[in-house]
Design a protein around this motif. Structure first.
Motif, PDB file in Angstrom:
ATOM      1  N   GLN A  94       0.826  -1.204   0.000  1.00  0.00           N
ATOM      2  CA  GLN A  94       0.000   0.000   0.000  1.00  0.00           C
ATOM      3  C   GLN A  94       0.856   1.248   0.000  1.00  0.00           C
ATOM      4  O   GLN A  94       1.948   1.265   0.558  1.00  0.00           O
ATOM      5  CB  GLN A  94      -0.913   0.008   1.220  1.00  0.00           C
ATOM      6  N   ASP A  95       0.337   2.279  -0.609  1.00  0.00           N
ATOM      7  CA  ASP A  95       0.973   3.600  -0.626  1.00  0.00           C
ATOM      8  C   ASP A  95       2.407   3.560  -1.136  1.00  0.00           C
ATOM      9  O   ASP A  95       3.266   4.303  -0.674  1.00  0.00           O
ATOM     10  CB  ASP A  95       0.936   4.234   0.772  1.00  0.00           C
ATOM     11  N   GLY A  96       2.678   2.657  -2.058  1.00  0.00           N
ATOM     12  CA  GLY A  96       3.995   2.592  -2.667  1.00  0.00           C
ATOM     13  C   GLY A  96       5.094   2.078  -1.759  1.00  0.00           C
ATOM     14  O   GLY A  96       6.273   2.191  -2.083  1.00  0.00           O
ATOM     15  N   ALA A  97       4.732   1.519  -0.608  1.00  0.00           N
ATOM     16  CA  ALA A  97       5.742   1.003   0.319  1.00  0.00           C
ATOM     17  C   ALA A  97       6.405  -0.229  -0.291  1.00  0.00           C
ATOM     18  O   ALA A  97       5.736  -1.178  -0.677  1.00  0.00           O
ATOM     19  CB  ALA A  97       5.103   0.644   1.651  1.00  0.00           C
ATOM     20  N   ALA A  98       7.710  -0.186  -0.390  1.00  0.00           N
ATOM     21  CA  ALA A  98       8.458  -1.305  -0.953  1.00  0.00           C
ATOM     22  C   ALA A  98       8.860  -2.259   0.168  1.00  0.00           C
ATOM     23  O   ALA A  98       9.219  -1.826   1.260  1.00  0.00           O
ATOM     24  CB  ALA A  98       9.699  -0.805  -1.675  1.00  0.00           C
ATOM     25  N   PRO A  99       8.808  -3.548  -0.106  1.00  0.00           N
ATOM     26  CA  PRO A  99       9.212  -4.509   0.921  1.00  0.00           C
ATOM     27  C   PRO A  99      10.729  -4.622   1.014  1.00  0.00           C
ATOM     28  O   PRO A  99      11.456  -4.199   0.116  1.00  0.00           O
ATOM     29  CB  PRO A  99       8.620  -5.817   0.400  1.00  0.00           C
ATOM     30  N   VAL A 100      11.173  -5.213   2.101  1.00  0.00           N
ATOM     31  CA  VAL A 100      12.574  -5.607   2.222  1.00  0.00           C
ATOM     32  C   VAL A 100      12.649  -6.985   1.578  1.00  0.00           C
ATOM     33  O   VAL A 100      11.897  -7.885   1.938  1.00  0.00           O
ATOM     34  CB  VAL A 100      13.004  -5.670   3.705  1.00  0.00           C
ATOM     35  N   ARG A 101      13.519  -7.132   0.607  1.00  0.00           N
ATOM     36  CA  ARG A 101      13.597  -8.394  -0.134  1.00  0.00           C
ATOM     37  C   ARG A 101      14.661  -9.296   0.475  1.00  0.00           C
ATOM     38  O   ARG A 101      15.773  -8.860   0.729  1.00  0.00           O
ATOM     39  CB  ARG A 101      13.923  -8.129  -1.591  1.00  0.00           C
ATOM     40  N   GLU A 102      14.269 -10.537   0.715  1.00  0.00           N
ATOM     41  CA  GLU A 102      15.193 -11.579   1.144  1.00  0.00           C
ATOM     42  C   GLU A 102      15.101 -12.688   0.114  1.00  0.00           C
ATOM     43  O   GLU A 102      14.215 -12.680  -0.726  1.00  0.00           O
ATOM     44  CB  GLU A 102      14.791 -12.119   2.522  1.00  0.00           C
ATOM     45  N   ALA A 103      15.973 -13.654   0.204  1.00  0.00           N
ATOM     46  CA  ALA A 103      15.937 -14.779  -0.727  1.00  0.00           C
ATOM     47  C   ALA A 103      14.594 -15.491  -0.602  1.00  0.00           C
ATOM     48  O   ALA A 103      14.296 -16.084   0.422  1.00  0.00           O
ATOM     49  CB  ALA A 103      17.078 -15.738  -0.436  1.00  0.00           C
ATOM     50  N   GLY A 104      13.756 -15.372  -1.624  1.00  0.00           N
ATOM     51  CA  GLY A 104      12.485 -16.077  -1.643  1.00  0.00           C
ATOM     52  C   GLY A 104      11.382 -15.484  -0.790  1.00  0.00           C
ATOM     53  O   GLY A 104      10.333 -16.098  -0.646  1.00  0.00           O
ATOM     54  N   ALA A 105      11.576 -14.305  -0.218  1.00  0.00           N
ATOM     55  CA  ALA A 105      10.543 -13.712   0.632  1.00  0.00           C
ATOM     56  C   ALA A 105      10.609 -12.193   0.568  1.00  0.00           C
ATOM     57  O   ALA A 105      11.650 -11.614   0.289  1.00  0.00           O
ATOM     58  CB  ALA A 105      10.707 -14.171   2.075  1.00  0.00           C
ATOM     59  N   ASP A 106       9.476 -11.573   0.821  1.00  0.00           N
ATOM     60  CA  ASP A 106       9.386 -10.121   0.958  1.00  0.00           C
ATOM     61  C   ASP A 106       8.880  -9.831   2.364  1.00  0.00           C
ATOM     62  O   ASP A 106       7.971 -10.511   2.850  1.00  0.00           O
ATOM     63  CB  ASP A 106       8.406  -9.522  -0.054  1.00  0.00           C
ATOM     64  N   ILE A 107       9.447  -8.816   3.005  1.00  0.00           N
ATOM     65  CA  ILE A 107       9.024  -8.447   4.350  1.00  0.00           C
ATOM     66  C   ILE A 107       8.455  -7.037   4.302  1.00  0.00           C
ATOM     67  O   ILE A 107       9.099  -6.110   3.800  1.00  0.00           O
ATOM     68  CB  ILE A 107      10.193  -8.532   5.350  1.00  0.00           C
TER      69      ILE A 107
END
Length: 188
Positions: free
Chosen positions: A33-46
């Protein structure tokens, strides 16, 4: 009244990457939401809640797509300041979408009246339904209870209020139709 669509989603351009599949799940689960980018890990987004108020609860969600790209797992922790967190484990299966209903307003969606064509320029909300579409188990980490609360939702809402949401929504619908082969979109 539900509008069941047969082959009306935009075509997917190619087989989506793992990151594109995680994004599709995140959009449908309301994480992106609201353009919030996740923290990317191997095989997962946080995904982290962004809150300026120190008294507000914090939410952290880890989203993983398994070997079956239309199924995703979530692990979420919601914590209010000074209290124990609640842990939620979830599973979403986009291959279970059996109906897709489009509405021109939030009021129509809430009242479940006056559905419009998915191709209509007036679409502001889309509802995807299917038995056991999203199931979760909630448990408190306070230690006061060892019981978990299990729930299954048969509905995911997809907002289409502005151009950015419409573009993301079209990508998600293409994935649900073309990659997940959801029954709502019929056989190709």
């Amino acid at each position: 009244m539900a509008l069941v669509l047969a082959g009306k989603a935009p075509a997917a351009e190619s087989v989506p990457t793992d990151a594109a599949m995680r994004e599709a799940h995140a959009v449908l689960l309301g994480l992106a939401q609201d353009g919030a980018a996740p923290v990317r890990e191997a095989g997962a987004d946080i995904y982290y809640s962004i809150v300026d108020n120190p008294d507000a609860p914090r939410l952290v969600t880890r989203l993983e797509v398994s070997g079956a790209p239309c199924r995703a797992r979530t692990t979420s922790a919601l914590q209010f300041p000074g209290k124990w967190a609640t842990l939620t484990l979830g599973l979403v299966d986009l291959g279970r979408v059996t109906t897709v209903t489009a509405y021109a307003s939030i009021d129509d969606m809430i009242a479940e009246t006056r559905p419009v064509s998915l191709a209509s320029p007036d679409v502001e909300q889309i509802v995807l339904t299917g038995e056991g579409l999203y199931c979760s188990s909630h448990m408190s980490l306070s230690g006061q209870s060892s019981a978990s609360e299990d729930t299954c939702s048969d509905r995911l809402d997809l907002p289409m209020m502005d151009e950015e949401q419409r573009a993301r929504g079209r990508r998600v619908l293409a994935i649900v139709a073309d990659v997940c082969k959801a029954p709502a979109f019929g056989k190709k």
